[in-house]
Write a protein that holds these residues in place. Structure first.
Motif, short mmCIF file in Angstrom:
data_model
loop_
_atom_site.label_atom_id
_atom_site.label_comp_id
_atom_site.label_asym_id
_atom_site.label_seq_id
_atom_site.Cartn_x
_atom_site.Cartn_y
_atom_site.Cartn_z
N MET A 125 0.73 -1.26 0.04
CA MET A 125 0.10 0.02 -0.20
C MET A 125 0.85 1.20 0.16
O MET A 125 0.58 2.23 -0.67
CB MET A 125 -1.05 -0.02 1.29
CG MET A 125 -1.91 1.14 1.24
SD MET A 125 -3.14 0.83 0.10
CE MET A 125 -4.34 -0.07 0.70
N LEU A 129 0.92 4.03 -3.06
CA LEU A 129 0.50 5.43 -2.90
C LEU A 129 1.64 6.32 -3.19
O LEU A 129 1.14 7.39 -3.72
CB LEU A 129 0.31 5.46 -1.30
CG LEU A 129 -1.12 5.52 -0.84
CD1 LEU A 129 -1.31 5.48 0.83
CD2 LEU A 129 -1.91 6.55 -1.37
N LEU A 173 -8.26 6.93 -6.98
CA LEU A 173 -8.55 5.73 -6.34
C LEU A 173 -8.30 4.44 -7.44
O LEU A 173 -7.89 3.43 -7.09
CB LEU A 173 -10.06 5.57 -5.78
CG LEU A 173 -10.24 4.43 -4.96
CD1 LEU A 173 -9.55 4.27 -3.77
CD2 LEU A 173 -11.64 4.54 -4.71
N MET A 174 -8.79 4.70 -8.52
CA MET A 174 -8.72 3.51 -9.66
C MET A 174 -7.29 3.26 -9.89
O MET A 174 -7.12 2.08 -10.02
CB MET A 174 -9.43 3.95 -10.70
CG MET A 174 -11.08 3.78 -10.72
SD MET A 174 -11.59 2.28 -10.41
CE MET A 174 -12.39 2.62 -8.81
N LEU A 176 -4.84 3.83 -7.85
CA LEU A 176 -4.15 3.17 -6.69
C LEU A 176 -4.59 1.75 -6.58
O LEU A 176 -3.70 0.92 -6.34
CB LEU A 176 -4.86 4.11 -5.43
CG LEU A 176 -4.08 3.22 -4.07
CD1 LEU A 176 -2.82 3.46 -3.95
CD2 LEU A 176 -4.73 3.96 -2.81
N LYS A 177 -5.99 1.34 -6.86
CA LYS A 177 -6.63 -0.06 -6.57
C LYS A 177 -5.59 -0.88 -7.63
O LYS A 177 -5.13 -1.97 -7.33
CB LYS A 177 -7.89 -0.06 -6.71
CG LYS A 177 -8.72 0.31 -5.52
CD LYS A 177 -10.02 0.13 -5.71
CE LYS A 177 -10.68 -0.97 -5.71
NZ LYS A 177 -12.16 -1.04 -5.59
N PHE A 180 -2.07 -1.36 -6.36
CA PHE A 180 -2.13 -2.10 -5.30
C PHE A 180 -2.36 -3.71 -5.57
O PHE A 180 -1.58 -4.53 -5.37
CB PHE A 180 -3.21 -1.83 -4.40
CG PHE A 180 -3.26 -2.60 -3.06
CD1 PHE A 180 -2.33 -2.49 -2.11
CD2 PHE A 180 -4.43 -3.29 -2.95
CE1 PHE A 180 -2.36 -3.26 -0.86
CE2 PHE A 180 -4.46 -4.18 -1.78
CZ PHE A 180 -3.47 -4.14 -0.81
N PHE A 181 -3.70 -3.88 -6.52
CA PHE A 181 -3.95 -5.38 -6.59
C PHE A 181 -2.73 -5.96 -7.45
O PHE A 181 -2.68 -7.25 -7.43
CB PHE A 181 -5.26 -5.39 -7.14
CG PHE A 181 -6.45 -5.42 -5.91
CD1 PHE A 181 -6.38 -6.40 -5.22
CD2 PHE A 181 -7.18 -4.22 -5.99
CE1 PHE A 181 -7.40 -6.35 -4.13
CE2 PHE A 181 -8.05 -4.15 -5.02
CZ PHE A 181 -8.34 -5.42 -4.27
N GLN B 7 -19.05 3.15 -8.02
CA GLN B 7 -17.90 2.74 -7.27
C GLN B 7 -18.43 3.61 -5.88
O GLN B 7 -18.13 3.06 -4.80
CB GLN B 7 -16.76 3.44 -7.78
CG GLN B 7 -15.48 3.53 -6.90
CD GLN B 7 -15.07 2.16 -6.74
OE1 GLN B 7 -14.83 1.38 -7.47
NE2 GLN B 7 -14.46 1.88 -5.25
N GLU B 42 -14.02 -7.16 -3.85
CA GLU B 42 -12.88 -6.64 -4.07
C GLU B 42 -12.45 -5.08 -3.37
O GLU B 42 -11.27 -5.10 -2.36
CB GLU B 42 -12.32 -6.32 -5.40
CG GLU B 42 -11.03 -5.96 -5.94
CD GLU B 42 -10.84 -5.78 -7.31
OE1 GLU B 42 -10.69 -6.21 -8.35
OE2 GLU B 42 -10.89 -4.33 -7.63
N PHE B 46 -9.87 -4.15 -0.47
CA PHE B 46 -9.19 -2.95 -0.33
C PHE B 46 -9.30 -1.85 0.74
O PHE B 46 -8.39 -1.48 1.41
CB PHE B 46 -9.53 -2.10 -1.89
CG PHE B 46 -8.70 -0.90 -2.12
CD1 PHE B 46 -7.41 -0.85 -2.33
CD2 PHE B 46 -9.35 0.24 -1.47
CE1 PHE B 46 -6.60 0.41 -2.33
CE2 PHE B 46 -8.63 1.53 -1.90
CZ PHE B 46 -7.31 1.35 -2.27
N TYR B 53 -3.81 -0.20 6.80
CA TYR B 53 -2.63 0.88 6.56
C TYR B 53 -2.75 2.09 7.37
O TYR B 53 -1.61 2.71 7.96
CB TYR B 53 -2.56 1.15 4.93
CG TYR B 53 -1.72 2.16 4.67
CD1 TYR B 53 -0.22 1.76 4.26
CD2 TYR B 53 -1.77 3.46 4.34
CE1 TYR B 53 0.87 2.65 3.75
CE2 TYR B 53 -0.94 4.46 3.86
CZ TYR B 53 0.31 4.10 3.75
OH TYR B 53 1.20 4.81 3.40
#
Lengths: 188, 370
Positions: A125, A129, A173-174, A176-177, A180-181, B7, B42, B46, B53
């Motif tokens: 994470m 970020l 956010l998209m 970041l995800k 992250f994933f 979302q 998902e 997250f 975190y």
């Protein structure tokens, strides 16, 4: 009996991020760890790092739903620190003899496993970020870390209204995800 | 624009910001649309990681602050009492060279002795060399199998039969019992091939299209009973978000393939409680492959029948294996098979590479012929 009550109060304070509890734990136990680490090939800074990790392990343990500490805080912290320090020494290729310590220890393998797993997710994470760039990083930190509202974030980042900020936050956010994933799935 | 709203809705749903009415409405949509369900799962994962975190980050900051305040107040003296107690290490580094020389002299003597033994008793090794060449022969044969010239090669597939389907399977009892998916076994019979490419004849003991489970028994004189299973069969259900991995033969050769993912829902397609939903890239040949967690436990059997969205697969829950064994025990014809499932906790390594190494000998490629 009184000591036991005191320990419970400390753990409760710890769970609620109470700085007095954190301070009390440092005051009563850090000296022991400092002594242990510096007597076993480590520096003061090593002791600080190890103790902080042990504090996080304990902190995340008290957050669990069915949390129970079956030993004294002192014993728990020492066991975690000893294990962590042993690992650190092995990684540095320094360790070859049993560590010198008089304190008693308990088995903390499960907790260390959990810590390590969370540590890996935390690192992912953090990396994700940090590779987002600005303003995404600050925007998302403002929303998730500092719990700021959309209106506040809009004025802070100079968006004309909350909807624009929302739009931007969504895009960030998209990204970041995705970051992250991608790492979360491959992992290890 | 639609994506944003979706979302946002999911986030409001997950952070409890919905009215009861809206919530029921959304849950109804979620139930009927697997794609949305997957998005919710998902995003929940997250958000959980994000919360962790944030918590850890805040707590670390608090720690540093408290520590520095106490340090400034002179609570501790950082002047390190440098270690004197590490005599053993010091001794070791001092004598490292001597030890190394001693070790190499020892190694030389050992080599020399082996050379002498070979010189005087050359026959001892003759057998081993023969065995080796046998192995080479086998490898060659399997390479031909891959080349699809089945009928000309001495494979264990009966003459005049063609391979028609395939998948993966794994031992659940070292007496030779292999679990796979029923849909893998389209034909009359099957052979299983281990990760080294050795083929074994097998008979179909049990196959159930509803549960999509099938049991094979290796019946081949070449089969040597393996050591105890290196994994436990989990009877309880597994946790959401649990790290999982699988080993199978999705490719058209003898190479075992490793895949990693996580458990994304307690139920499978359409709320099927016999299966888990898992997030893993699943290829057809993975059917019947074992799904493990990182505690050396088997938690499911891949069964990629109902693929709805990218990366989403379903695994039959491992407790169904216990049901299967119970069924076999209750039946007059099969009760003598005496299939035993390993319920003992296995205290093996938790290192993934070591786990794969331990497990791979228990996993087979399953090939059915007509």
């Amino acid at each position: 009996m009184k000591a036991e009550l005191n320990e419970q109060a400390l753990l409760k304070g710890l769970a609620q991020n109470d700085s007095r509890a954190v301070e009390a734990l440092y005051k009563s136990h850090f000296g022991m760890i400092q002594h242990f680490v510096t007597n076993n090939n480590g520096s003061f800074d090593d002791a600080r790092d190890i103790f902080q990790e042990a504090m996080i392990t304990l902190y995340e343990k008290v957050q669990l739903d069915h949390f129970a500490l079956t030993c004294q805080i002192k014993t728990y912290l020492f066991s975690i620190c000893k294990n962590l320090w042993l690992k650190r020494l092995q990684q540095m290729g320094k360790y070859s003899a049993p560590l010198s310590a008089q304190e008693e220890t308990v088995s903390v393998e499960e907790d260390l496993d959990r810590f390590e797993k969370k540590d890996a997710a935390f690192a992912i994470m953090d990396r994700s970020l940090n590779s987002l760039g600005e303003p995404c990083k600050s925007l998302l930190e403002g929303y998730y870390l500092n719990k700021k509202g959309m209106q506040e974030l809009a004025s802070q980042f100079g968006y004309t209204n909350a909807d624009n900020a929302k739009n931007q936050k969504y895009k960030c956010l998209m990204r970041l995800k995705k970051l992250f994933f991608a790492q979360y799935n491959i992992g290890e | 624009m639609e994506d944003i709203q979706l979302q946002e809705t999911i986030e409001r749903y997950l952070t409890d910001q919905m009215s009861v009415e809206e919530r029921t409405q959304f849950e109804a949509i979620r139930k009927t649309t697997p794609e949305i369900d997957q998005m919710v799962i998902e995003h929940a994962m997250f958000l959980r990681e994000m919360e962790l975190y944030v918590n850890r980050k805040n707590f670390s900051a608090l720690n540093k602050q408290v520590f520095n305040q106490l340090l400034d107040a002179g609570t501790w003296t950082p002047a390190a009492e440098q270690s004197t107690s590490f005599k053993v290490i010091q001794l070791w580094s001092k004598y490292k060279k001597v030890t190394a020389i001693a070790a190499s002299v020892g190694g030389f003597i050992a080599l020399f002795t082996s050379a002498m033994v070979l010189f005087f008793f050359p026959n001892i090794n003759g057998n081993q060399i023969l065995e080796l060449s046998k192995a080479v022969e086998k490898i060659e044969r399997n390479q031909k199998v891959q080349g699809h010239i089945l009928n000309e090669v001495k494979t264990k597939v009966p003459e005049n039969s063609k391979l028609i389907s395939g998948g993966s399977g794994f031992l659940i009892d070292t007496k030779g019992f292999v679990i796979t998916n029923a849909h893998v076994l389209k034909g009359e019979g099957a052979i299983v091939v281990n990760s080294l490419g050795q083929e074994f004849k097998a008979t179909i003991v049990y196959s159930n299209k509803n549960s999509d489970l099938a049991l094979l028994k290796i019946e081949d004189e070449d089969y040597k009973q393996a050591k105890a299973l290196p994994f436990t069969i989990r009877k309880k259900s597994s946790d959401l978000g649990e790290d999982i991995f699988t080993l199978g033969f999705p490719r058209n050769d003898n190479d075992i393939v490793y895949g990693r993912g996580y458990l994304s829902a307690q139920t499978g397609f359409n709320g099927d409680s016999n299966t888990y939903q898992i997030q893993i890239s699943a290829n057809p040949g993975y059917s019947g492959a074992p799904v493990f967690n990182d505690k050396n436990e088997l938690i499911g059997i891949m069964s990629s029948r109902q693929k709805q969205a990218e990366g989403v697969a379903f695994a039959i829950k491992s407790d169904k294996l216990f049901d299967l064994v119970e069924l076999l025990e209750a039946n007059e014809l099969t009760k003598d098979l005496n299939v035993k499932l390993n319920k003992q906790k296995v205290k093996g390594s938790k290192n993934r590479k070591a786990q794969i190494n331990n497990f791979k000998n228990y996993i087979y490629s399953v090939r059915a012929f007509d």
